[in-house]
Write an enzyme that holds these catalytic residues in place. Structure first.
Site, mmCIF file in Angstrom:
data_model
loop_
_atom_site.group_PDB
_atom_site.id
_atom_site.type_symbol
_atom_site.label_atom_id
_atom_site.label_comp_id
_atom_site.label_asym_id
_atom_site.label_seq_id
_atom_site.Cartn_x
_atom_site.Cartn_y
_atom_site.Cartn_z
ATOM 1 N N LYS A 53 118.487 77.887 127.439
ATOM 2 C CA LYS A 53 117.663 78.720 128.325
ATOM 3 C C LYS A 53 117.319 77.967 129.597
ATOM 4 C CE LYS A 53 115.879 81.203 124.332
ATOM 5 N NZ LYS A 53 114.853 81.234 123.269
ATOM 6 N N GLN A 97 109.029 79.151 121.523
ATOM 7 C CA GLN A 97 110.267 79.164 120.736
ATOM 8 C C GLN A 97 109.955 79.391 119.258
ATOM 9 O OE1 GLN A 97 113.473 79.068 121.906
ATOM 10 N NE2 GLN A 97 114.073 79.436 119.791
ATOM 11 N N ASP A 120 109.214 87.341 126.754
ATOM 12 C CA ASP A 120 110.051 87.411 125.550
ATOM 13 C C ASP A 120 109.658 88.590 124.653
ATOM 14 O OD1 ASP A 120 112.228 86.375 124.142
ATOM 15 O OD2 ASP A 120 110.967 85.172 122.822
#
Length: 282
Positions: A53, A97, A120
């Site tokens: 990313k 994450q 996200d």
């Protein structure tokens, strides 16, 4: 029947190309889109994803910061870190994450992310808005699946879509997005009985179950559209590719299908967030 291979790299490149002009326009106005990724612990797969990313951000000119917290980080320490990023006006997107170490309350941590920085799509508030059709940032993998369908002009309106999997960041939100596009949606899971019979009725199949080669070609209807969101050890998806390819009219490969588009949607959401903040500041 001619097969359409749904090339995620091609879709991802198209998304990133469309972002370049927008990023330049932001920079001309003194704004540099910025994404901060929080990694807790030393899971090697998570570290690899974070690096990918970060590299994708750097190639486009998006600022990428990584905050790496030790494995013994407490929930409270993680929440404090997120709160500081929420208050930092230079940060446009925050990504925690997944997964975090088991002693951390992951849901509390997700909920702490400010909605306008939830690029996200992990907060329940963001999920609720997505389900109702006005969410800012849907979860990135569901958004990628919808982008692939859009890129290849594959309408789901009036079609029967079967989603195999009901996770809060994949199965459930993609079911909502498909429903918002006027598909008839069946969501299947580990308690579903007669899964092969249900899949036989599917015009569109989204595989999001996390089991390698789980869905077999003989379970599918001739001409089904297959979107494989699974990624298992050995570069294997959730569908048995060879047998499903025989039945499908269109199918995503693994790797090179949904995965690259997921990352490009994260980049898009970060740029969206930067543009929204600039608009509000002005």
């Amino acid at each position: 029947m001619e097969k359409l291979i749904l090339d995620g790299n091609k879709v991802s490149n198209a998304v990133k190309d469309s972002l370049k002009v927008r990023i330049e326009r932001l920079k001309e106005q003194g704004v540099e889109p910025s994404l901060v990724t929080i990694l807790v612990g030393a899971d090697p797969s998570s570290a690899t994803y974070v690096k990918m990313k970060g590299n994708a951000c750097n190639r486009l000119g998006i600022i990428s910061r990584k905050i790496h917290l030790p494995n013994d980080t407490t929930t409270e320490t993680l929440l404090k870190t997120i709160d500081e990023l929420n208050e930092d006006n230079s940060v446009h997107g925050i990504l925690l994450q997944h997964p975090v170490p088991s002693h951390i309350d992951e849901r509390r941590a997700f909920e702490a992310i400010a909605l306008e920085k939830d690029v996200d799509g992990v907060t329940s508030w963001g999920y609720g808005q997505t389900a109702l059709g006005f969410g800012i940032f849907p979860s990135c993998t569901p958004a990628a699946i919808m982008k692939i369908l859009e890129h290849y002009d594959l309408s789901v309106e009036g079609k029967h879509a079967v989603v195999v999997g009901r996770s809060p960041i994949l199965g459930k939100p993609v079911s909502a997005l498909l429903l918002n596009e006027n598909a008839t949606v069946t969501t299947c899971h580990s308690y579903t009985k007669n899964l092969p019979e249900i899949l036989k009725m599917a015009d569109v199949v989204v595989a999001a179950v996390g089991k390698p080669n789980f869905i077999k070609g003989e379970w599918l209807k001739e001409g089904a559209i297959i979107l494989d969101a699974g990624y298992n050890k050995g570069n294997i998806g959730d569908v048995e590719y060879e047998s499903c390819y025989e039945k499908a009219s269109a199918i995503t490969p693994v790797p090179g299908g949904v995965g690259p588009v997921t990352i490009s949607m994260l980049l898009k959401h970060t740029v969206d967030a930067a543009e929204r903040k600039l608009s509000m500041d002005n």
